[in-house]
Motif scaffolding. Structure first.
Motif, mmCIF file in Angstrom:
data_model
loop_
_atom_site.group_PDB
_atom_site.id
_atom_site.type_symbol
_atom_site.label_atom_id
_atom_site.label_comp_id
_atom_site.label_asym_id
_atom_site.label_seq_id
_atom_site.Cartn_x
_atom_site.Cartn_y
_atom_site.Cartn_z
ATOM 1 N N THR A 167 0.827 -1.209 0.000
ATOM 2 C CA THR A 167 0.000 0.000 0.000
ATOM 3 C C THR A 167 0.860 1.256 0.000
ATOM 4 O OG1 THR A 167 -1.813 -1.116 1.155
ATOM 5 C CG2 THR A 167 -1.759 1.285 1.274
ATOM 6 N N GLU A 168 1.867 1.287 0.853
ATOM 7 C CA GLU A 168 2.759 2.447 0.903
ATOM 8 C C GLU A 168 3.482 2.650 -0.420
ATOM 9 O OE1 GLU A 168 3.954 2.292 5.662
ATOM 10 O OE2 GLU A 168 5.070 1.097 4.193
ATOM 11 N N THR A 170 2.524 1.600 -3.439
ATOM 12 C CA THR A 170 1.579 2.014 -4.474
ATOM 13 C C THR A 170 1.220 3.485 -4.344
ATOM 14 O OG1 THR A 170 0.664 -0.225 -4.659
ATOM 15 C CG2 THR A 170 -0.709 1.593 -5.450
ATOM 16 N N GLU A 171 1.008 3.943 -3.122
ATOM 17 C CA GLU A 171 0.683 5.350 -2.913
ATOM 18 C C GLU A 171 1.833 6.244 -3.373
ATOM 19 O OE1 GLU A 171 -0.284 5.556 1.212
ATOM 20 O OE2 GLU A 171 -2.371 4.870 0.916
ATOM 21 N N ARG A 172 3.067 5.821 -3.107
ATOM 22 C CA ARG A 172 4.233 6.592 -3.564
ATOM 23 C C ARG A 172 4.294 6.662 -5.082
ATOM 24 N NH1 ARG A 172 9.195 4.598 -4.970
ATOM 25 N NH2 ARG A 172 9.282 2.784 -3.578
ATOM 26 N N MET A 174 1.893 6.354 -7.207
ATOM 27 C CA MET A 174 0.806 7.173 -7.739
ATOM 28 C C MET A 174 1.077 8.664 -7.548
ATOM 29 S SD MET A 174 -1.156 5.155 -9.274
ATOM 30 C CE MET A 174 -2.502 6.281 -9.635
ATOM 31 N N ARG A 175 1.801 9.027 -6.499
ATOM 32 C CA ARG A 175 2.213 10.429 -6.360
ATOM 33 C C ARG A 175 3.159 10.807 -7.503
ATOM 34 N NH1 ARG A 175 2.621 8.952 -0.853
ATOM 35 N NH2 ARG A 175 4.894 8.848 -0.933
ATOM 36 N N GLN A 232 -3.763 0.149 -10.064
ATOM 37 C CA GLN A 232 -4.600 1.308 -9.782
ATOM 38 C C GLN A 232 -5.344 1.830 -11.010
ATOM 39 O OE1 GLN A 232 -4.963 2.894 -6.529
ATOM 40 N NE2 GLN A 232 -4.220 0.803 -6.179
#
Length: 273
Positions: A167-168, A170-172, A174-175, A232
């Motif tokens: 999760t961490e 993927t969030e990075r 996507m940023r 995503q």
């Protein structure tokens, strides 16, 4: 990722946006099936030769531009004669291409080989997952490690000890993708401001080839980066591990906006050597 939260260049004037997500070539760690995250190793000599063989495959996915400056996407043309006309009147736009790369050497080297002369823009967030204490270890070295067993039992969803969770990560990533969109919007704005194409020539090109105006976004990064993005953005959706690709291979698709106003990648295909 909702389009209202980002720039809207994807929808401008019906222009099709192609996107290529390419995994870097083979490294020693890849060959030995190691977790290669923050280790900044270069490509193997044999991988350089393999990438040169893949160069034409990837460059054929890039939009073409004719003598009048009209973009012509070969992947969207509907007949061989149209493809031939586009190629006779144009050239692969590698010299004017921007390739978004991971900060690691293996990605930059791969971009140099596949798209020589292209401008590289580094996006730090496209770096591979941080594997923590598993970094540069393989199954044989981790077998019997209780932390590794817990990670395997979780299906790869728990955080790497001392590293990132999926999760961490993927969030990075996507940023980083949001940064890419912002950079692309700024480039298109500058292009629109300076563009002075003859309208009759535009119509002539569209009439003769029935081509779709398009441009191409290229990312050269890591297997994990591609999996995170496609998990995503893919539509129809496929899960994270469904998007595993081998070194030098990747995914080609169209970037668009769905009915829910979310940015998506459609018509995605895996490009193999």
């Amino acid at each position: 990722m909702n389009v209202e939260e980002n720039e809207k260049f994807i929808e401008n004037n019906g222009i099709q946006v192609r996107i290529l997500l390419i995994r870097h070539g083979m490294t020693q760690g890849n060959k030995e099936h190691r977790y290669v995250g923050t280790t900044d190793e270069g490509l193997l000599p044999e991988s350089v030769e393999q990438l040169r063989e893949m160069r034409e495959v990837w460059q054929k996915q890039i939009s073409m531009k004719d003598g009048d400056g009209i973009l012509c996407d070969r992947s969207a043309l509907v007949s061989n004669s149209m493809v031939n006309l586009c190629e006779e009147n144009g050239k692969i736009e590698v010299d004017n291409l921007t390739v978004y790369v991971s900060p690691y050497l293996r990605a930059k080297q791969t971009a140099d080989i596949l798209f020589p002369g292209a401008k590289q823009v580094e996006i730090a967030e496209f770096a591979e997952c941080r594997f923590g204490t598993f970094e540069y270890k393989n199954y044989a070295e981790l077998n019997g490690n209780p932390d590794y067993q817990r990670f395997i039992d979780s299906g790869g969803t728990t955080a790497f000890p001392g590293g990132e969770s999926r999760t961490e990560f993927t969030e990075r990533v996507m940023r980083g993708f949001e940064k890419l969109l912002a950079d692309e919007e700024e480039k298109r704005r500058l292009t629109r401001d300076s563009e002075n194409l003859n309208e009759s020539k535009k119509r002539k090109m569209l009439t003769e080839t029935e081509s779709v105006r398009s441009y191409t976004i290229v990312v050269v990064a890591h297997g994990g980066t591609i999996m995170a993005l496609m998990d995503q953005l893919s539509e129809p959706h496929k899960d994270y591990f469904d998007w595993q690709v081998k070194p030098g291979e990747g995914v080609a698709g169209n970037l668009g906006v769905n009915e829910d106003r979310n940015v998506v990648i459609t018509n995605a295909i895996c490009m193999e050597g």
